[in-house]
Write a protein that holds these residues in place. Sequence first.
Motif, PDB file in Angstrom:
ATOM      1  N   GLU A  66      63.136  73.160  14.803  1.00 12.37           N
ATOM      2  CA  GLU A  66      63.466  73.114  15.629  1.00 12.37           C
ATOM      3  C   GLU A  66      63.799  72.885  17.045  1.00 12.37           C
ATOM      4  O   GLU A  66      65.244  73.120  17.021  1.00 12.37           O
ATOM      5  CB  GLU A  66      63.400  74.674  15.773  1.00 12.37           C
ATOM      6  N   THR A  73      67.065  71.697  18.557  1.00 14.34           N
ATOM      7  CA  THR A  73      68.031  72.143  19.476  1.00 14.34           C
ATOM      8  C   THR A  73      67.043  71.017  20.933  1.00 14.34           C
ATOM      9  O   THR A  73      68.249  70.821  21.971  1.00 14.34           O
ATOM     10  CB  THR A  73      66.928  73.248  19.847  1.00 14.34           C
ATOM     11  N   ARG A 125      73.348  76.061  22.356  1.00 16.80           N
ATOM     12  CA  ARG A 125      72.333  75.951  21.669  1.00 16.80           C
ATOM     13  C   ARG A 125      70.930  74.919  21.763  1.00 16.80           C
ATOM     14  O   ARG A 125      70.127  74.961  21.259  1.00 16.80           O
ATOM     15  CB  ARG A 125      73.499  75.923  19.971  1.00 16.80           C
ATOM     16  N   LEU A 142      68.163  73.415  23.783  1.00 14.55           N
ATOM     17  CA  LEU A 142      66.931  73.907  24.427  1.00 14.55           C
ATOM     18  C   LEU A 142      66.682  73.396  25.860  1.00 14.55           C
ATOM     19  O   LEU A 142      66.595  73.541  26.993  1.00 14.55           O
ATOM     20  CB  LEU A 142      65.758  73.845  23.548  1.00 14.55           C
ATOM     21  N   ARG A 155      66.327  82.391  25.331  1.00 11.98           N
ATOM     22  CA  ARG A 155      66.452  82.130  23.890  1.00 11.98           C
ATOM     23  C   ARG A 155      64.916  83.176  23.406  1.00 11.98           C
ATOM     24  O   ARG A 155      65.135  83.111  22.639  1.00 11.98           O
ATOM     25  CB  ARG A 155      65.682  80.470  24.106  1.00 11.98           C
ATOM     26  N   GLY A 178      65.799  85.400  19.778  1.00 16.67           N
ATOM     27  CA  GLY A 178      65.320  85.621  18.826  1.00 16.67           C
ATOM     28  C   GLY A 178      63.944  86.372  18.942  1.00 16.67           C
ATOM     29  O   GLY A 178      63.854  87.384  17.082  1.00 16.67           O
ATOM     30  N   GLN A 213      64.429  85.378  15.215  1.00 17.51           N
ATOM     31  CA  GLN A 213      64.058  84.205  14.793  1.00 17.51           C
ATOM     32  C   GLN A 213      62.946  84.035  15.666  1.00 17.51           C
ATOM     33  O   GLN A 213      62.540  83.200  16.246  1.00 17.51           O
ATOM     34  CB  GLN A 213      65.816  84.483  15.530  1.00 17.51           C
ATOM     35  N   GLN A 257      62.763  80.698  16.093  1.00 20.49           N
ATOM     36  CA  GLN A 257      63.512  80.181  17.837  1.00 20.49           C
ATOM     37  C   GLN A 257      62.796  80.938  19.064  1.00 20.49           C
ATOM     38  O   GLN A 257      62.626  79.842  20.106  1.00 20.49           O
ATOM     39  CB  GLN A 257      64.548  80.724  18.132  1.00 20.49           C
TER      40      GLN A 257
END
Length: 294
Positions: free
Chosen positions: A74, A78, A88, A90, A248, A252, A257, A260
Amino acid sequence: MARTGFFKDHVLPILTVVLAILIVWHVFVVILNAPFEYDQAARAGMPTSFMEVLPKTFAQERPVLPAPHQVVAELWDTTIDKPITSKRSLVYHAWITLSATLLGFAIGTVLGIVLAVGIVHNRAMDRSLMPWVIASQTIPILAIAPMIIVVLNSIGITGLLPKALISTYLSFFPIVVGMVKGLRSPEQIHLDLMRTYNASGAQVFWKLRWPASMPYLFTSLKIAIAISLVGAIVGELPTGAVAGLGARLLSGSYYGQTIQIWAALFMAAGLAAILVGIVGMAHTQVLKRMGARP
């Protein structure tokens, strides 16, 4: 020989701790995610063994505890695969949070130093202000953050500043305490020596108190920069922010999620480590210029 000593004294202990963390992490992935697999098998009326469940615990779409490789995947997706302008990414969210962090840290640093100087040089401020500075930190930030956001929004102040002020609220305290200790660190004999030289108050401050406070200041700054990041993330939570690491974490949490969420947490931890490292390098350079031995 030097390389062997460096590996043994510095690299090996870190690798040992990381390995231990990974082992414990994998064990808890199985413990926490296995009940879901057993439940799914029971609902389907299919008997299943532990060896059949084991690989599935590391590949769930919404695990209770993500596996390390899922978090790494992930993070890669990201930060590397997504363009930094994407919402999307990070990196994009980290920059939003970093902006509030640095502004709050800068305000908190200036405020903390000014208050510390006043407390050290004014007995009334020492007796009246210092207890309030300490008492201010007994208020939970989760309680005061929404109040700050609502009050500032009511007078038309939105965006970066409210989050920065929450960071300021958290970061100024260690700087005040550290600087007060640092400014008072010169021994009485050194202060008496300055008086024999007929030094003014300003000269005593700049030539004795201020240099003596540098180790204390930078130690406080390391704490303050990390806690400023926490303040910026907390400041994003009650606002329903759509950008930032706090956003985020919120999204999440809303949609379950967990991967995430963990990726955002690791991004925040990495960002904090970088910021503390930068302050640490500045600390080393300042002390080096002051003649301190490495």
